[in-house]
Design a protein around this motif. Structure first.
Motif, short mmCIF file in Angstrom:
data_model
loop_
_atom_site.label_atom_id
_atom_site.label_comp_id
_atom_site.label_asym_id
_atom_site.label_seq_id
_atom_site.Cartn_x
_atom_site.Cartn_y
_atom_site.Cartn_z
N ALA A 1 48.06 33.37 -25.86
CA ALA A 1 47.09 34.46 -26.07
C ALA A 1 47.03 35.36 -24.84
CB ALA A 1 45.71 33.88 -26.38
N GLY A 2 47.15 34.76 -23.66
CA GLY A 2 47.10 35.54 -22.42
C GLY A 2 48.23 36.56 -22.34
N VAL A 3 49.34 36.25 -22.99
CA VAL A 3 50.47 37.20 -23.02
C VAL A 3 50.26 38.22 -24.15
CG1 VAL A 3 52.94 37.38 -23.50
CG2 VAL A 3 52.09 35.60 -21.96
N LEU A 4 49.83 37.72 -25.32
CA LEU A 4 49.63 38.62 -26.47
C LEU A 4 48.57 39.68 -26.19
CD1 LEU A 4 49.64 36.07 -29.41
CD2 LEU A 4 51.45 37.67 -28.79
N ALA A 5 47.62 39.33 -25.31
CA ALA A 5 46.48 40.22 -25.07
C ALA A 5 46.88 41.57 -24.51
CB ALA A 5 45.48 39.54 -24.14
N TYR A 6 48.01 41.67 -23.82
CA TYR A 6 48.41 42.99 -23.35
C TYR A 6 49.39 43.66 -24.30
CZ TYR A 6 52.08 40.34 -20.74
OH TYR A 6 53.11 39.51 -20.38
N LYS A 7 49.46 43.12 -25.52
CA LYS A 7 50.20 43.71 -26.63
C LYS A 7 51.65 44.06 -26.31
CE LYS A 7 45.91 45.45 -28.54
NZ LYS A 7 45.01 46.59 -28.70
N PRO A 8 52.44 43.06 -25.91
CA PRO A 8 53.85 43.35 -25.66
C PRO A 8 54.59 43.60 -26.98
CG PRO A 8 53.47 41.00 -25.57
CD PRO A 8 52.12 41.63 -25.77
N LYS A 9 55.71 44.31 -26.88
CA LYS A 9 56.50 44.56 -28.09
C LYS A 9 57.41 43.37 -28.39
CE LYS A 9 57.35 49.02 -26.60
NZ LYS A 9 58.19 50.22 -26.51
N ALA A 10 57.88 42.73 -27.33
CA ALA A 10 58.77 41.58 -27.53
C ALA A 10 58.19 40.37 -26.81
CB ALA A 10 60.16 41.89 -26.97
N LEU A 11 58.48 39.20 -27.35
CA LEU A 11 58.00 37.96 -26.76
C LEU A 11 59.22 37.11 -26.41
CD1 LEU A 11 55.17 36.80 -26.33
CD2 LEU A 11 55.33 35.72 -28.56
N ILE A 12 59.28 36.68 -25.14
CA ILE A 12 60.38 35.82 -24.74
C ILE A 12 59.81 34.46 -24.39
CG2 ILE A 12 62.24 35.48 -23.07
CD1 ILE A 12 62.41 38.52 -22.85
N LEU A 13 60.28 33.44 -25.09
CA LEU A 13 59.67 32.11 -24.96
C LEU A 13 60.71 31.13 -24.43
CD1 LEU A 13 58.56 32.59 -28.54
CD2 LEU A 13 56.82 32.17 -26.83
N ASP A 14 60.40 30.52 -23.29
CA ASP A 14 61.31 29.53 -22.72
C ASP A 14 60.81 28.14 -23.09
OD1 ASP A 14 63.12 28.10 -21.27
OD2 ASP A 14 62.68 29.03 -19.34
N GLU A 15 61.45 27.53 -24.04
CA GLU A 15 61.07 26.20 -24.55
C GLU A 15 59.58 26.06 -24.85
OE1 GLU A 15 63.00 22.63 -23.61
OE2 GLU A 15 63.87 23.57 -21.84
N PRO A 16 59.12 26.83 -25.83
CA PRO A 16 57.68 26.84 -26.10
C PRO A 16 57.13 25.52 -26.64
CG PRO A 16 58.85 28.06 -27.79
CD PRO A 16 59.86 27.75 -26.71
N THR A 17 57.99 24.62 -27.14
CA THR A 17 57.45 23.39 -27.72
C THR A 17 57.69 22.17 -26.84
OG1 THR A 17 59.48 22.86 -28.91
CG2 THR A 17 57.90 24.26 -30.06
N ALA A 18 58.26 22.37 -25.63
CA ALA A 18 58.58 21.22 -24.78
C ALA A 18 57.34 20.37 -24.51
CB ALA A 18 59.17 21.70 -23.46
N GLY A 19 57.50 19.07 -24.62
CA GLY A 19 56.42 18.16 -24.27
C GLY A 19 55.34 17.97 -25.34
N LEU A 20 55.44 18.71 -26.45
CA LEU A 20 54.42 18.56 -27.49
C LEU A 20 54.83 17.49 -28.50
CD1 LEU A 20 53.59 22.31 -28.27
CD2 LEU A 20 52.35 20.75 -26.76
N ASP A 21 53.84 16.92 -29.20
CA ASP A 21 54.15 15.93 -30.23
C ASP A 21 54.61 16.67 -31.50
OD1 ASP A 21 51.87 16.83 -31.54
OD2 ASP A 21 50.62 15.24 -30.75
#
Lengths: 286, 277
Positions: free
Chosen positions: A156-176
């Motif tokens: 949310a902290g990234v989305l809040a400044y309304k970027p056009k593109a989102l780059i995610l480096d292993e967004p699910t690492a460590g989650l169940d």
């Protein structure tokens, strides 16, 4: 087109005995609205590549255009560039720092010049986008919420400044497993809702990248080896030599082929594979 | 068989204030025998780590008893005896390094137990060989890959000669190669040294060759048994917000469609089963 990479090369510590080539002659394009997966073994150059996109690493060799910004230009407005590219590093929850969730999410938009009111509205929208209850969570400390919630707050902290593109480096690492699914579904939802148009995701989990990315770029030893849709890519037989895993469905298909049962399928999901197996067996017996 | 861990009706609540409590674990009874490879599965917040902390007397149960090697964790004077027998490796490899040279890092725990110098040197060499990191002995741990760091963390525990090794999501932050390196070391310790292993994980595939599997949900053990027994209990797996290993899922799907195939845990078993159809 949102990101155009042409003949990009990069060497760490050039002109020293410690120089290491991180990227060599990389060319590809990411179109607006695409969901692109980026894979490669540790040390293949993935992180160096994405850090070029928002100017964390200065372009040294080749050409790079990110939205309206030509990164080979002499003067670059980095702030404006970075506002357009939401970068989410590994374990983004480690970067939470404010007293409350709301303050933490408002930090980015305020830095990019939004007024307090705008930043508040923007933070509210972002919290709702990631599926959290604004009133319930806004005044809590980001350190006392659960792991899954922390990661959502970081997004949310990234989305809040309304970027056009989102780059995610292993967004699910460590989650169940359910946490992984929630985050991947959130990313898909964000893309559908036009909250962000373009997504680039790095992952080591081939099952997840096969299921969610529309196109996959493979880096190996600093070079781009493949740029293909998942079904085409996972037919290639040299991925394991590059230190990459295969989706488990592909492993099963390959093992069956070794035993003489060749399935004519590009199945990536369990359902697709089961359908192909059934067809083969019924075909043999019928 | 010798019981090394025994839990009798163990419950533990976290108390954040006088009237606020959250359940850690609820009424858990289980035994682990010497040399067993036990896998503990559960989603985040299901109570796995609380259980792990009860095993080395980080936490003392509110109700029930935890007996390690015949010692009740409630016996305050023997806490260090328990902790020297139960070694724990955690999730984040970067948080477990204490020294700037690998051999010093490995020696730290054992030295604190009062092991004398010659013996200490012998143990450090041995532990590094077991995890296949001896060549790095004189280097710094900070430049290693995640998988290598976790192997160093394991070696540091080994130098204390524990009887039980607990890995609390120690592979969660690693890439597939790093994960395999760590699991290889752990499997080898179990099969060659007879080390009792408790592996806590969310990777279902890591559970398939365990001797015993426990699934936790909301602080309770909701399924237990051999991997086959546990994964045959599809309902419990899904209710605990977990998934089946993919090979297992496919065998169940084929079975539901009327094919005569046993429940499979691994790709090899599945391929064998399909080829026999």
């Amino acid at each position: 087109m949102s990101i155009v990479v042409e003949n990009l090369s990069y060497t760490y510590m050039p002109k020293t005995p410690y120089r290491t080539t991180a990227l060599k002659d990389i060319t590809f394009t990411v179109n607006e609205g695409e969901f692109v997966g980026l894979i490669g073994a540790t040390g293949s150059g993935k992180s160096t590549l994405i850090q070029h996109f928002n100017g964390l690493i200065k372009l040294a060799d080749g050409r790079l255009t990110v939205f309206d910004f030509d990164l080979s230009a002499k003067k670059i407005n980095y702030k404006a560039l970075r506002k357009g590219i939401g970068m989410l590093f590994q374990y983004p929850e480690y970067q939470l720092f404010e007293e409350t969730v709301l303050k933490d999410i408002m930090f980015g938009p305020k830095n990019f010049g939004m007024s307090k009111e705008e930043a508040y509205e923007s933070a509210k929208r972002a919290i709702e986008l990631v599926g959290l209850d604004f009133e319930e969570i806004k005044d809590r400390s980001p350190f006392e919420i659960s792991g899954g919630e922390k990661r959502r707050v970081a997004i949310a902290g990234v989305l809040a400044y309304k970027p056009k593109a989102l780059i995610l480096d292993e967004p699910t690492a460590g989650l169940d497993p359910s946490g992984k699914k929630e985050i991947l579904e959130l990313i898909t939802k964000l893309k559908k809702s036009d909250a962000v148009s373009t997504i680039i995701m790095i992952s080591h989990n081939m099952d997840e990248i096969a299921a969610y990315a529309e196109r996959i770029i493979v880096l190996n030893n600093s070079r781009l080896i493949y740029d293909l849709p998942p079904k085409e890519l996972f037919k290639k037989d040299d991925l394991q030599e590059m230190g990459l895993d295969l989706p488990i469905t592909v492993k099963i298909k390959n093992a069956l082929a070794q035993r003489g049962m060749v399935l004519d399928t590009d199945a990536l999901t369990a359902e697709e594979l089961v359908a192909a197996i059934k067809q083969k067996i019924r075909g043999n017996n019928g | 068989m010798k019981k090394v861990i025994e839990l009798r009706n163990v419950s533990y609540d976290y108390k954040s204030s006088a009237d606020e409590r959250t359940t850690g674990v609820k009424n858990i009874s289980l035994t682990v025998n010497k040399g067993e490879f036990v896998v503990l599965l559960g989603h985040n917040g299901s109570g796995k780590s609380t259980l792990a902390k009860l095993l080395n007397a980080f936490l003392i149960p509110d109700q029930g008893d935890v007996i390690i090697n015949g010692i009740n964790t409630k016996e305050e004077k023997r806490v260090f005896e328990i902790r020297s027998k139960v070694g724990m490796v955690f999730q984040n490899p970067d948080n477990q390094m204490v020294a700037s040279i690998i051999e010093d890092d490995i020696a730290f725990g054992a030295e604190n137990l009062g092991v004398e110098r010659q013996e200490l040197i012998r143990r450090v060499d041995w532990a590094l060989q077991v995890v296949n990191m001896h060549a790095h002995k004189k280097r710094t741990p900070f430049k290693l890959s995640g998988g290598q760091k976790q192997r160093i963390a394991i070696a540091a525990i080994l130098a204390m000669l524990p009887e039980i090794l607990i890995l609390d999501e120690s592979t969660a932050m690693l890439d597939p190669k790093g994960r395999e390196e760590v699991l290889d070391v752990v499997r080898k310790l179990n099969s060659e040294q007879g080390m009792t292993v408790i592996l806590i994980t969310h990777y279902m595939e890591e559970a398939v060759d365990a001797d015993k599997v426990f699934i936790m949900n909301e602080g309770e053990i909701v399924a237990s048994g051999s991997p086959r027994e546990v994964f045959d209990n599809e309902k419990a797996v899904y209710e605990a917000k977990l998934e089946l290993p993919v090979a297992c899922k496919i065998s169940h799907m084929l079975k539901k469609d009327g094919f005569d195939i046993p429940s499979c845990l691994t790709v090899d078993e599945l391929v064998e089963g399909i080829c026999r159809l």
